[in-house]
Design a protein around this motif. Structure first.
Motif, PDB file in Angstrom:
ATOM      1  N   ALA A  78       0.808  -1.223   0.000  1.00  0.00           N
ATOM      2  CA  ALA A  78       0.000   0.000   0.000  1.00  0.00           C
ATOM      3  C   ALA A  78       0.836   1.266   0.000  1.00  0.00           C
ATOM      4  N   SER A  79       2.032   1.232   0.567  1.00  0.00           N
ATOM      5  CA  SER A  79       2.850   2.443   0.686  1.00  0.00           C
ATOM      6  C   SER A  79       4.312   2.102   0.436  1.00  0.00           C
ATOM      7  N   PRO A  80       4.910   2.679  -0.591  1.00  0.00           N
ATOM      8  CA  PRO A  80       6.337   2.422  -0.840  1.00  0.00           C
ATOM      9  C   PRO A  80       7.237   2.981   0.251  1.00  0.00           C
ATOM     10  N   ILE A  82       6.486   3.166   3.570  1.00  0.00           N
ATOM     11  CA  ILE A  82       6.457   2.233   4.696  1.00  0.00           C
ATOM     12  C   ILE A  82       7.217   0.960   4.340  1.00  0.00           C
ATOM     13  N   ARG A  83       7.175   0.542   3.077  1.00  0.00           N
ATOM     14  CA  ARG A  83       7.954  -0.625   2.654  1.00  0.00           C
ATOM     15  C   ARG A  83       9.438  -0.407   2.917  1.00  0.00           C
ATOM     16  N   GLY A  84       9.937   0.793   2.586  1.00  0.00           N
ATOM     17  CA  GLY A  84      11.339   1.088   2.865  1.00  0.00           C
ATOM     18  C   GLY A  84      11.638   1.149   4.342  1.00  0.00           C
ATOM     19  N   MET A  85      10.696   1.679   5.132  1.00  0.00           N
ATOM     20  CA  MET A  85      10.898   1.717   6.581  1.00  0.00           C
ATOM     21  C   MET A  85      10.971   0.309   7.164  1.00  0.00           C
ATOM     22  N   ILE A  86      10.144  -0.590   6.666  1.00  0.00           N
ATOM     23  CA  ILE A  86      10.163  -1.972   7.175  1.00  0.00           C
ATOM     24  C   ILE A  86      11.473  -2.658   6.830  1.00  0.00           C
ATOM     25  N   ARG A  87      11.967  -2.430   5.641  1.00  0.00           N
ATOM     26  CA  ARG A  87      13.226  -3.051   5.235  1.00  0.00           C
ATOM     27  C   ARG A  87      14.386  -2.594   6.121  1.00  0.00           C
ATOM     28  N   LYS A  88      14.360  -1.339   6.534  1.00  0.00           N
ATOM     29  CA  LYS A  88      15.444  -0.807   7.355  1.00  0.00           C
ATOM     30  C   LYS A  88      15.223  -1.026   8.845  1.00  0.00           C
ATOM     31  N   LEU A 130      -7.319  16.353   8.596  1.00  0.00           N
ATOM     32  CA  LEU A 130      -6.038  17.055   8.417  1.00  0.00           C
ATOM     33  C   LEU A 130      -4.868  16.110   8.681  1.00  0.00           C
ATOM     34  N   HIS A 131      -4.989  15.265   9.713  1.00  0.00           N
ATOM     35  CA  HIS A 131      -3.919  14.303   9.992  1.00  0.00           C
ATOM     36  C   HIS A 131      -3.791  13.286   8.853  1.00  0.00           C
ATOM     37  N   LEU A 132      -4.925  12.860   8.323  1.00  0.00           N
ATOM     38  CA  LEU A 132      -4.895  11.890   7.227  1.00  0.00           C
ATOM     39  C   LEU A 132      -4.312  12.499   5.958  1.00  0.00           C
ATOM     40  N   LEU A 133      -4.575  13.796   5.736  1.00  0.00           N
ATOM     41  CA  LEU A 133      -3.978  14.469   4.580  1.00  0.00           C
ATOM     42  C   LEU A 133      -2.459  14.466   4.680  1.00  0.00           C
ATOM     43  N   VAL A 134      -1.952  14.752   5.873  1.00  0.00           N
ATOM     44  CA  VAL A 134      -0.495  14.753   6.071  1.00  0.00           C
ATOM     45  C   VAL A 134       0.078  13.347   5.910  1.00  0.00           C
ATOM     46  N   LEU A 135      -0.563  12.360   6.537  1.00  0.00           N
ATOM     47  CA  LEU A 135      -0.064  10.984   6.460  1.00  0.00           C
ATOM     48  C   LEU A 135      -0.090  10.458   5.021  1.00  0.00           C
ATOM     49  N   SER A 136      -1.156  10.767   4.296  1.00  0.00           N
ATOM     50  CA  SER A 136      -1.253  10.286   2.918  1.00  0.00           C
ATOM     51  C   SER A 136      -0.186  10.919   2.024  1.00  0.00           C
ATOM     52  N   HIS A 137       0.194  12.152   2.338  1.00  0.00           N
ATOM     53  CA  HIS A 137       1.255  12.804   1.563  1.00  0.00           C
ATOM     54  C   HIS A 137       2.625  12.249   1.937  1.00  0.00           C
ATOM     55  N   VAL A 138       2.884  12.110   3.221  1.00  0.00           N
ATOM     56  CA  VAL A 138       4.203  11.662   3.680  1.00  0.00           C
ATOM     57  C   VAL A 138       4.470  10.226   3.247  1.00  0.00           C
ATOM     58  N   PRO A 142      -1.863   8.066  -2.633  1.00  0.00           N
ATOM     59  CA  PRO A 142      -2.609   9.072  -3.413  1.00  0.00           C
ATOM     60  C   PRO A 142      -4.120   8.941  -3.317  1.00  0.00           C
ATOM     61  N   GLN A 143      -4.632   7.725  -3.174  1.00  0.00           N
ATOM     62  CA  GLN A 143      -6.089   7.548  -3.099  1.00  0.00           C
ATOM     63  C   GLN A 143      -6.653   8.238  -1.864  1.00  0.00           C
TER      64      GLN A 143
END
Length: 380
Positions: A78-80, A82-88, A130-138, A142-143
């Motif tokens: 779902a999120s590239p 978070i995928r990188g965070m999990i790998r590290k 507003l929190h979801l807007l920030v999280l979806s951007h970070v 995009p959906q």
């Protein structure tokens, strides 16, 4: 040879006939008599998987010592980011540990659940948009970002949170939302400038406050300029209508005034020229005034100006029924260049105020001469 069991043979000869095929459906296909139904809520299993945390392998730490359990496969798809965070991340027992800070625990939980089910409850969206807007951007979802943008545009945006949403829209690269917020701030500046969001922005982003104030001043100046031009066009339109009414009075007659060689009709239709009534009073005053010379009477001076403007618009002064039309045509040749330029400007703007197609008493030559004036072309 061995003995043959006749009972078995008799049974085989009594095998029942094959049943007929099932009837055909409307599309010509055979129906099996059995139907298979899929679940009407396909995402309910994903929500249960998240809520129960069955075989979760990721532990998300949030503010307030909150922990959200999830599955690396779902988050990574779902999120590239978070995928990188999990790998590290480092493994602690069966879990990989990552952190999401800066937003409430419940907002993180709603965000992670969206990665599973692609849906959010309306109450949760209103509370954490507003929190979801920030999280979806970070975390590049995009959906969810589009959902937050649309929801803010259609109901959740108001003058109280306009400044906060405007700042987030700039930070999260949502240009359409930032434009809508900017227009809302300009339209409701007095109430917006007294909100808590404006006061907080004044302390944290003084440069942004300065830019908003400059845009407010620019918008106010543009508004005044629009009003000035609108009033100016209204005046030129009134002049244009007065020219039409003057032709109407001198050629056809109207109410109690008209050409000396025509009789008045008792069954006259109502006049369609709004300027006729005022122009009729002005003509009557002009005919009886003792101070008719230009500059002697304000009303007579206005009548002189209308007559001269008509002469500059008239196409054929020899056949014109308006008084003094030919006299003003001859007088034009003796005017100074300064006065001539002023009249050309007036003629051009009067012609601009309303298209005058099919009116033989207005001259195309006046339009050509006025458009050839350098001063006029520069004033466009």
């Amino acid at each position: 040879m061995g003995r043959i069991d006749l009972d078995c043979v008799r049974l085989s000869n009594c095998t029942p006939a094959v049943p007929p095929l099932p009837p055909k459906d409307t599309h010509g296909r055979h129906c099996s008599g059995m139907s298979y139904h899929t679940s009407t809520a396909p995402w309910s299993l994903w929500e249960r998987l998240f809520d129960e945390g069955y075989k979760a392998d990721v532990m998300i730490c949030t503010d307030g010592a909150g922990i959200v359990y999830a599955h690396a496969g779902v988050l990574g798809m779902a999120s590239p980011v978070i995928r990188g965070m999990i790998r590290k991340s480092t493994r602690q027992g069966r879990y990989r540990k990552i952190s999401i800070h800066g937003v409430p625990y419940n907002a993180v939980r709603v965000f992670i659940r969206f990665l599973y089910s692609s849906s959010i409850e309306e109450a949760e969206m209103e509370e954490y948009v507003l929190h979801l807007l920030v999280l979806s951007h970070v975390y590049v979802v995009p959906q969810l970002k589009r959902m937050c943008e649309r929801r803010l545009e259609h109901g959740l945006l108001n003058w109280e949170n306009a400044v906060d949403v405007f700042q987030l829209a700039l930070l999260c690269d949502v240009p359409r939302l930032s434009l809508i917020c900017h227009r809302l701030i300009l339209a409701n500046f007095k109430v917006v400038s007294s909100s808590d969001g404006w006061k907080a922005m004044k302390q944290s982003h003084p440069i942004l406050e300065k830019e908003l104030l400059e845009s407010v001043f620019d918008e106010e100046n543009r508004r005044k300029e629009r009003i000035r031009k609108r009033n100016e066009r209204k005046i030129y339109l009134q002049l244009h209508e007065a020219m039409e009414a003057l032709i109407h009075i001198c050629r056809d007659g109207c109410r109690t005034i008209g050409p000396h060689d025509q009789d008045f009709c008792k069954d006259q239709q109502p006049c369609s020229f709004e300027a006729c009534k005022g122009l009729e009073l002005l003509i009557r005053h002009f005919a009886s005034c003792k101070l008719r010379v230009p500059g002697g009477c304000v009303h007579c001076k206005r009548m002189w100006q209308l007559l001269e403007l008509h002469s500059r618009l008239c196409s054929d002064s020899s056949a014109c029924r308006v008084p003094l039309c030919r006299n003003f045509k001859d007088r034009i040749q003796k005017q100074s260049k300064k006065d001539e330029k002023k009249w050309r400007i007036l003629v051009k703007r009067t012609l601009r105020a309303k298209s005058i197609n099919g009116a033989p008493f207005f001259s195309l030559e006046a339009q050509i001469n006025s458009s050839s004036c350098p001063l006029l072309m520069g004033s466009q």
